[in-house]
Design a protein around this motif. Structure first.
Motif: not given
Length: 134
Positions: A97, A101-102
């Motif tokens: 993350w 960002g995922d």
């Protein structure tokens, strides 16, 4: 009561399997956690009926229904292993993350190449993470 616990353990294992088949690390983490809970529940079911604590000499425990300490030791071991795997996957999800960002696991390029040779075009593109549109 043991049938109820066995069915609950099977349900936990089934839902854990379903969650672990997803590509997001959060669902994989929850799935493996449910597998750990199912394992502990099955160990408790395998232990049989609860009895007296297995502490004392043979003369003190003569004629007393005693619990099996091996099942309790295996359940504690399963709890520790589940905790370690959960902590490791939580660290992986946090790092993923932070960097991308995922928390979605990307497809392996080699798996995508082999799948394309077999005619499976529904696998995501390893670079973009989106499904191939051919």
């Amino acid at each position: 009561m043991s049938w109820t616990l066995a069915v609950c353990a099977a349900g936990l294992a089934a839902v854990g399997t379903w969650l672990a088949m997803d590509r997001t690390l959060t669902r994989i983490l929850l799935g493996l956690s449910l597998w750990g809970h199912a394992a502990v529940l099955l160990l408790l079911v395998a232990g049989g009926r609860p009895g007296a604590a297995p502490l004392g000499s043979a003369t003190e425990l003569a004629g007393v229904d005693v619990s099996d300490p091996l099942v309790q030791a295996l359940a504690l071991t399963a709890i520790v292993i589940t905790f370690a795997v959960t902590a490791f996957l939580l660290a992986l999800a946090t790092r993923s993350w932070t960097l991308t960002g995922d928390d979605r696991v990307q497809a392996d390029p080699e798996d995508t190449r082999v799948a394309s040779l077999q005619g499976d075009e529904d696998l995501p593109d390893p670079v973009s993470g989106t499904e191939d549109a051919q």
